[in-house]
Scaffold this motif. Structure first.
Motif, PDB file in Angstrom:
ATOM      1  N   ALA A 221     -10.884   0.490  38.346  1.00  0.00           N
ATOM      2  CA  ALA A 221     -11.643  -0.575  38.668  1.00  0.00           C
ATOM      3  C   ALA A 221     -13.175  -0.722  38.262  1.00  0.00           C
ATOM      4  O   ALA A 221     -13.621  -1.823  37.874  1.00  0.00           O
ATOM      5  CB  ALA A 221     -12.047  -0.312  40.545  1.00  0.00           C
ATOM      6  N   LEU A 222     -13.771   0.529  37.951  1.00  0.00           N
ATOM      7  CA  LEU A 222     -15.143   0.185  37.136  1.00  0.00           C
ATOM      8  C   LEU A 222     -14.942  -0.065  35.756  1.00  0.00           C
ATOM      9  O   LEU A 222     -15.939  -0.936  35.290  1.00  0.00           O
ATOM     10  CB  LEU A 222     -15.938   1.813  37.409  1.00  0.00           C
ATOM     11  CG  LEU A 222     -16.227   2.142  38.688  1.00  0.00           C
ATOM     12  CD1 LEU A 222     -16.814   3.419  38.583  1.00  0.00           C
ATOM     13  CD2 LEU A 222     -17.389   1.084  38.958  1.00  0.00           C
ATOM     14  N   ALA A 223     -13.673   0.315  35.288  1.00  0.00           N
ATOM     15  CA  ALA A 223     -13.355  -0.294  33.890  1.00  0.00           C
ATOM     16  C   ALA A 223     -13.296  -1.994  33.857  1.00  0.00           C
ATOM     17  O   ALA A 223     -13.945  -2.367  33.003  1.00  0.00           O
ATOM     18  CB  ALA A 223     -12.253   0.311  33.348  1.00  0.00           C
ATOM     19  N   LEU A 224     -12.542  -2.373  34.728  1.00  0.00           N
ATOM     20  CA  LEU A 224     -12.289  -3.712  34.645  1.00  0.00           C
ATOM     21  C   LEU A 224     -13.618  -4.383  35.129  1.00  0.00           C
ATOM     22  O   LEU A 224     -13.699  -5.462  34.696  1.00  0.00           O
ATOM     23  CB  LEU A 224     -11.084  -4.167  36.015  1.00  0.00           C
ATOM     24  CG  LEU A 224      -9.950  -3.327  35.638  1.00  0.00           C
ATOM     25  CD1 LEU A 224      -8.971  -3.650  37.049  1.00  0.00           C
ATOM     26  CD2 LEU A 224      -9.249  -4.289  34.610  1.00  0.00           C
ATOM     27  N   LEU A 225     -14.621  -3.797  36.097  1.00  0.00           N
ATOM     28  CA  LEU A 225     -15.981  -4.415  36.383  1.00  0.00           C
ATOM     29  C   LEU A 225     -16.590  -4.540  34.717  1.00  0.00           C
ATOM     30  O   LEU A 225     -17.023  -5.388  34.578  1.00  0.00           O
ATOM     31  CB  LEU A 225     -16.480  -3.708  37.300  1.00  0.00           C
ATOM     32  CG  LEU A 225     -17.900  -3.932  37.686  1.00  0.00           C
ATOM     33  CD1 LEU A 225     -17.837  -5.374  38.237  1.00  0.00           C
ATOM     34  CD2 LEU A 225     -18.667  -3.016  38.587  1.00  0.00           C
ATOM     35  N   ALA A 226     -16.564  -3.320  34.227  1.00  0.00           N
ATOM     36  CA  ALA A 226     -17.199  -3.328  32.690  1.00  0.00           C
ATOM     37  C   ALA A 226     -16.483  -4.419  31.947  1.00  0.00           C
ATOM     38  O   ALA A 226     -17.501  -5.334  31.315  1.00  0.00           O
ATOM     39  CB  ALA A 226     -17.063  -2.159  31.968  1.00  0.00           C
ATOM     40  N   LEU A 227     -15.229  -4.805  31.904  1.00  0.00           N
ATOM     41  CA  LEU A 227     -14.824  -5.770  31.049  1.00  0.00           C
ATOM     42  C   LEU A 227     -15.178  -7.123  31.612  1.00  0.00           C
ATOM     43  O   LEU A 227     -15.441  -8.017  30.657  1.00  0.00           O
ATOM     44  CB  LEU A 227     -13.312  -5.392  31.187  1.00  0.00           C
ATOM     45  CG  LEU A 227     -12.210  -6.913  30.935  1.00  0.00           C
ATOM     46  CD1 LEU A 227     -12.601  -6.958  29.037  1.00  0.00           C
ATOM     47  CD2 LEU A 227     -10.826  -6.851  31.153  1.00  0.00           C
TER      48      LEU A 227
END
Length: 240
Positions: A221-227
């Motif tokens: 989820a944090l990776a998708l937020l960064a994206l």
């Protein structure tokens, strides 16, 4: 301390109702010194204070004591450090990794730290050696903060997403391995879990599930937020 009869840094394994706060002057001094140094160097002090408060809570609160008795609590403590404290601290500093190669290296360092400290022998060492206890938390925090600094400020959104998903996958793999292991792997908890209503294997399975499901989902989820942030920033950079 490196003796087999050494008392763990967070104290002896507590019984239900006996978990206490970690009042170590050394720990308090290190946390205070780190906060003062960070205060001088941080570009944004708000996430610094929030991240340091979470880190202090993970190491000073009864979580530290409970983690001596229960592997699942130790996993929860590590997730709190890597998934809450580390991203906040990374946001406090304007560190930028050079490129996708550096981001991949930071993801690899985090994977090595995570797997190493959850292998039976290194894990057991943290109960008999204060140096190992400090090394475990310092490397997990440092590697996670470096990783999140790279993911949230990566020049390429695809590299940030790939690193985040790969980290989520390897954490999920470790969690699944611990969940489905046919026997308990961690000797320090052989006699400490029963007062809490769990067998050592059940405690290990619970810790594996925490790492596998909430931990893996949070990393993804944090990776998708960064994206999403990188994609929003891309048009602004093109206009500039």
């Amino acid at each position: 301390m490196n003796r087999t009869d050494a008392v763990p840094f967070c104290g002896l394994p507590p019984l239900p109702g006996e978990a206490g706060w970690n009042t170590s002057p050394l720990l308090a001094g290190v946390l205070l010194a780190g906060l003062l140094i960070g205060w001088r160097l941080a570009a944004d002090r708000r996430p610094l204070l929030a991240g340091w408060a979470v880190l202090a809570a993970a190491l000073v609160s009864p979580l530290c004591s409970l983690a001596v008795a229960l592997f699942s609590v130790r996993v929860g403590q590590h997730l709190l450090i890597m998934l809450v404290a580390a991203p906040l601290l990374a946001a406090a500093f304007r560190t930028r990794l050079a490129g996708p190669g550096a981001l991949a290296l930071s993801a690899a360092l985090l994977a090595v730290a995570l797997w190493f400290w959850h292998l039976p022998a290194p894990y057991a060492l943290t109960f008999t050696s204060d140096i190992a206890w400090w090394a475990m938390h310092a490397t997990l925090l440092g590697a996670a903060a470096l990783f999140w600094a790279g993911v949230t400020r990566a020049p390429r959104a695809d590299a940030a997403l790939l690193s985040g998903l790969a980290t989520a996958a390897q954490m999920g793999a470790l969690g699944a391995f611990l969940t489905f292991a046919p026997r308990p792997l961690f000797a320090p908890h052989a006699l400490t879990t029963l007062p809490w209503g769990l067998t050592p294997l059940e405690d290990q399975q619970l810790g594996g599930l925490l790492m596998w499901v909430p931990g893996g989902i949070a990393f993804a989820a944090l990776a998708l937020l960064a994206l999403a942030r990188a994609l929003r920033a891309a048009p602004e950079q093109m206009e500039a």
